[in-house]
Structure formats: structure tokens, C-alpha cells
Scaffold this active site. Structure first.
Site, mmCIF file in Angstrom:
data_model
loop_
_atom_site.group_PDB
_atom_site.id
_atom_site.type_symbol
_atom_site.label_atom_id
_atom_site.label_comp_id
_atom_site.label_asym_id
_atom_site.label_seq_id
_atom_site.Cartn_x
_atom_site.Cartn_y
_atom_site.Cartn_z
ATOM 1 N N GLY A 28 0.888 -1.178 0.000
ATOM 2 C CA GLY A 28 0.000 0.000 0.000
ATOM 3 C C GLY A 28 0.910 1.206 0.000
ATOM 4 O O GLY A 28 1.953 1.183 0.658
ATOM 5 N N TYR A 86 -5.886 -6.877 -3.459
ATOM 6 C CA TYR A 86 -5.807 -6.669 -4.903
ATOM 7 C C TYR A 86 -4.995 -7.759 -5.567
ATOM 8 O O TYR A 86 -4.123 -8.384 -4.945
ATOM 9 C CB TYR A 86 -5.301 -5.272 -5.263
ATOM 10 N N TRP A 101 -10.423 -5.344 -4.443
ATOM 11 C CA TRP A 101 -11.568 -5.569 -3.563
ATOM 12 C C TRP A 101 -11.258 -4.751 -2.302
ATOM 13 O O TRP A 101 -10.604 -5.236 -1.381
ATOM 14 C CB TRP A 101 -11.690 -7.047 -3.168
ATOM 15 N N ARG A 102 -11.666 -3.484 -2.305
ATOM 16 C CA ARG A 102 -11.274 -2.631 -1.183
ATOM 17 C C ARG A 102 -12.391 -1.699 -0.712
ATOM 18 O O ARG A 102 -12.187 -0.913 0.193
ATOM 19 C CB ARG A 102 -10.034 -1.809 -1.558
ATOM 20 N N ASN A 165 -0.764 11.383 -4.969
ATOM 21 C CA ASN A 165 -1.020 10.037 -5.515
ATOM 22 C C ASN A 165 -2.453 9.868 -6.016
ATOM 23 O O ASN A 165 -3.225 9.068 -5.489
ATOM 24 C CB ASN A 165 -0.758 8.989 -4.410
ATOM 25 N N TYR A 166 -2.778 10.567 -7.075
ATOM 26 C CA TYR A 166 -4.173 10.595 -7.566
ATOM 27 C C TYR A 166 -4.563 9.271 -8.232
ATOM 28 O O TYR A 166 -3.898 8.820 -9.162
ATOM 29 C CB TYR A 166 -4.334 11.759 -8.541
ATOM 30 N N ARG A 167 -5.643 8.660 -7.762
ATOM 31 C CA ARG A 167 -6.208 7.453 -8.374
ATOM 32 C C ARG A 167 -7.671 7.746 -8.699
ATOM 33 O O ARG A 167 -8.527 7.700 -7.812
ATOM 34 C CB ARG A 167 -6.135 6.247 -7.414
ATOM 35 N N LYS A 225 8.395 15.082 -8.205
ATOM 36 C CA LYS A 225 8.989 13.911 -8.868
ATOM 37 C C LYS A 225 8.484 13.830 -10.299
ATOM 38 O O LYS A 225 7.347 14.180 -10.572
ATOM 39 C CB LYS A 225 8.580 12.632 -8.117
ATOM 40 N N ASP A 258 6.878 5.788 -3.723
ATOM 41 C CA ASP A 258 6.747 5.497 -2.277
ATOM 42 C C ASP A 258 8.132 5.346 -1.642
ATOM 43 O O ASP A 258 8.388 5.848 -0.538
ATOM 44 C CB ASP A 258 5.953 4.194 -2.033
HETATM 45 P P1 ADP Z 1 5.420 7.456 -8.903
HETATM 46 O O1 ADP Z 1 5.809 6.079 -8.498
HETATM 47 O O2 ADP Z 1 4.824 8.264 -7.792
HETATM 48 O O3 ADP Z 1 4.664 7.541 -10.191
HETATM 49 P P2 ADP Z 1 7.660 8.557 -10.411
HETATM 50 O O4 ADP Z 1 7.354 7.710 -11.603
HETATM 51 O O5 ADP Z 1 7.634 10.026 -10.604
HETATM 52 O O6 ADP Z 1 6.769 8.232 -9.134
HETATM 53 O O7 ADP Z 1 9.072 8.114 -9.878
HETATM 54 C C1 ADP Z 1 9.482 8.383 -8.575
HETATM 55 C C2 ADP Z 1 10.969 8.415 -8.519
HETATM 56 O O8 ADP Z 1 11.472 7.158 -8.955
HETATM 57 C C3 ADP Z 1 11.607 9.440 -9.418
HETATM 58 O O9 ADP Z 1 11.676 10.709 -8.806
HETATM 59 C C4 ADP Z 1 12.992 8.845 -9.625
HETATM 60 O O10 ADP Z 1 13.799 9.161 -8.524
HETATM 61 C C5 ADP Z 1 12.723 7.341 -9.607
HETATM 62 N N1 ADP Z 1 12.635 6.780 -10.962
HETATM 63 C C6 ADP Z 1 11.512 6.517 -11.682
HETATM 64 N N2 ADP Z 1 11.826 5.992 -12.877
HETATM 65 C C7 ADP Z 1 13.187 5.920 -12.928
HETATM 66 C C8 ADP Z 1 14.154 5.458 -13.907
HETATM 67 N N3 ADP Z 1 13.795 4.943 -15.095
HETATM 68 N N4 ADP Z 1 15.470 5.528 -13.555
HETATM 69 C C9 ADP Z 1 15.873 6.018 -12.370
HETATM 70 N N5 ADP Z 1 15.015 6.458 -11.441
HETATM 71 C C10 ADP Z 1 13.697 6.420 -11.703
#
Ligand code: ADP
Length: 320
Positions: A28, A86, A101-102, A165-167, A225, A258
Site C-alpha cells: 500500500g 488486490y 476488492w477494497r 497520488n491521484y487514483r 517527482k 513510495d
Molecule cells: P510514482 O511512483 O509516484 O509515479 P515517479 O514515476 O515520478 O513516481 O518516480 C518516482 C521516482 O522514482 C523518481 O523521482 C525517480 O527518482 C525514480 N525513478 C523513476 N523511474 C526511474 C528510472 N527509469 N530511472 C531512475 N530512477 C527512476
């Protein structure tokens, strides 16, 4: 010892292999962050706030949380609810699909367990983290209580942290999600959004726009991020772009954000500066995506984190 609280839902994760074998674990978003924070920073007292059932899977969940050295005093046991579940299926092309199922899970009832005594315990923490998923899971008729409790934590000096974390599936409408998220930002000291959340929900698609939105609501530490692209920070009126070392061998991006959040917050609680905290967050995320599942083997995670921490410590000493 610094203390952080994570409020959210931990679910039973079922994984169906191509040979139809089922494997089970627990995950989670906010729970994953708690696990990675505690692994990277055992010196931070980490507590998970949720509601579970009294069934065997709930008991196993509590045991698993304990094995991660996370405190379970605030994992409240509901007499007749059970945890959310899930299922992850992976097709022949490696494409994953999820079934949940939540809707009637115990975690939806977490606020029913927060009375005066529990609130007083929560107020003793240094930091409180929740996400847009935590918020969506809390029953609508308990949200007012949640905002009142959050305000009291803020008044007590607890640093409030929010990752949207929009779902979409968890919300009646995008407008409702936006209204709740803006309340969350307005009470938060630290925001950890991904650009993607803002693209879908607010139609904002640059780090600058995301930062502007969070700033307008009073957030003082904003970390944006953006997958493998750079991370942006806005702290003390200073915006900075931090380069990410891209990982070539991406196996499963589940819980990248996360893991980033957990390592980042653990770093901040240890007074590590923003740039190094982002490096540690990115190392955590970059390691997690090279393994299958939300929670990767402890040894692989700890090895990568120790290596990065040593490198950063050495650099800091060289600079003294
Ligand atoms: P979320 O899981 O919330 O969608 P992101 O996709 O923005 O988050 O990724 C979160 C973090 O994971 C990024 O800030 C980066 O540090 C790391 N990350 C994601 N993809 C890569 C990648 N291909 N290579 C290196 N780091 C990555």
C-alpha cells in the site's frame, strides 16, 4: 528518537503467475514508504496508523509490519471488517493489470478509532504522512474528523507531509479530489507530488506550475517527482533541479515514488540537506524499480542505501 506516523491502507497483494500460481504479500503506498524509511533509517521511530480485521490475513499483516520494525500500536482491529485485497495479473507481454476488492475494507474505518487518547499520542510525533489514497480511503462521513485531527497535529507542531497520488477510480469526481487535495496542501509543510498527478487532475504539466500551485496554498517544502527525469525542489524561496541517474534495467516501477518518499523523509528527519535527501530518495526508488513487487528484498535495498550513504558522508567530510 525522531518519530514519524504514516496513515493509510495496507492491502493483501495477490500475484497470479503465468502458470496460475498465487503468491501473497502486503503493500500500500504509504505503508511502502514506512517500510523503506525504517529500513534506511532504523533510528527513526516509525508507526503505521490504519485499521485491520481480526482474520488470519490481518494477523499476518500485523506480523509482517512488526518484522519491518514498524510500530503497530495504531493498527486498530475492527471487529467485523477485513483488509482490502488486490490481484496483479501479468500477460504474456509483461503488461500488468490490477483488480481491487477494497470498497468495504477495515482501513476505511480508521478514523472511528481516533479518540482523545489516540490524538494525544499522534500529537507527540515529529512528522505525519498521508497520501491522496489515504484520503480517498477514509469514509466521506469521517473526513471532517480527519481534517480536525490534522489541524490539531499541525497546531501541536507536527510536520505534515502529503503526496497526492491521484487514483481517479477512488474518487466520485475529479472536482471532489481537487477540493480534498487542496485542503491537504493547505495544511501541509512538505508536499511530495508527481507531475503526472497534476497533469491529469489540474491540467498543470511543468514542475514550475506544480510548485506555484503548492506555494499558493502555503506549502514550504515542495519536492516534485517526474519519473526518470530530474526532481525539482522549492525550499526557502529557492528552486533547484536535481539530476536523476537513470536506471537502464527497469523491472517493475511499482512503489518507486513510495520508496523515494520514505528515504527522503527519513533523511530530512536526520537533518540531511535537501540535495542529499533527494539523492537518497532517488537511490531508494532507483533500486526498488530493479526488482519485482512493491516491497523488494531487504538485503538488496539496504546494500544500495548503505553504499549511497557512505558516498555522501565521504563527500561531506571532504568538504569540511
Ligand atoms: P510514482 O511512483 O509516484 O509515479 P515517479 O514515476 O515520478 O513516481 O518516480 C518516482 C521516482 O522514482 C523518481 O523521482 C525517480 O527518482 C525514480 N525513478 C523513476 N523511474 C526511474 C528510472 N527509469 N530511472 C531512475 N530512477 C527512476
Amino acid at each position: 528518537m525522531k518519530k514519524i506516523l504514516f496513515l493509510g491502507e495496507c492491502m493483501v497483494e495477490l500475484r497470479l503467475s503465468t502458470s496460475n500460481a498465487l503468491s501473497q504479500s502486503f503493500a500500500g503506498d504509504v505503508y511502502n514508504s514506512a517500510v523503506y524509511l525504517k529500513r534506511a533509517f532504523p533510528n527513526v521511530h516509525t508507526s503505521f496508523v490504519t485499521a485491520i480485521g481480526s482474520d488470519a490475513l490481518s494477523n499476518n499483516m500485523q506480523h509482517t509490519v512488526t518484522l519491518e520494525q514498524i510500530e503497530t500500536q495504531m493498527m486498530f482491529v475492527h471487529p467485523d471488517k477485513a483488509p482490502g485485497i488486490y490481484l496483479i495479473e501479468t500477460d504474456d507481454e509483461g503488461e500488468r493489470s490490477f483488480t481491487y476488492w477494497r470498497n468495504d475494507s477495515a482501513a476505511k474505518k480508521v478514523m472511528d478509532f481516533i479518540g482523545e487518547a489516540e490524538q494525544a499520542t499522534l500529537e507527540k510525533a515529529d512528522m505525519f504522512m498521508f497520501s491522496g489514497i489515504s484520503l480517498a480511503v477514509i469514509e466521506e462521513n469521517s473526513r471532517d474528523k480527519f481534517w480536525t485531527v490534522l489541524q490539531s497535529l499541525k497546531d501541536a507542531g507536527v510536520q505534515i507531509v502529503f503526496d497526492p497520488n491521484y487514483r481517479p477510480k477512488l474518487w466520485d469526481s475529479p472536482a471532489k479530489a481537487k477540493e480534498q487535495f487542496d485542503k491537504a496542501f493547505a495544511l501541509s509543510d512538505i508536499a511530495l507530488p508527481g507531475i503526472e498527478d497534476f497533469e491529469v487532475l489540474y491540467d498543470l504539466n511543468s514542475a514550475e506550475q506544480v510548485i506555484k500551485h503548492c506555494l499558493s496554498l502555503g506549502v514550504s517544502e515542495i519536492i516534485v517527482k517526474n519519473g526518470p527525469q530530474s526532481v525539482f525542489s522549492f525550499v526557502d524561496s529557492k528552486q533547484e533541479e536535481h539530476t536523476i541517474i537513470s536506471v537502464d534495467n527497469v523491472v517493475d516501477t511499482t512503489s518507486a515514488g513510495d520508496a523515494f518518499n520514505g528515504a527522503y523523509l527519513g533523511s530530512r528527519l536526520n537533518d540531511i540537506n535537501i540535495a542529499d535527501s533527494i539523492k537518497l530518495g532517488a537511490t531508494a526508488a532507483g533500486t526498488v524499480i530493479q526488482h519485482k513487487g512493491a516491497i523488494i528484498p531487504k538485503q538488496n535495498f539496504n546494500h544500495a542505501m548503505t553504499e549511497k550513504m557512505t558516498e555522501l558522508n565521504n563527500k561531506r567530510q571532504d568538504n569540511v
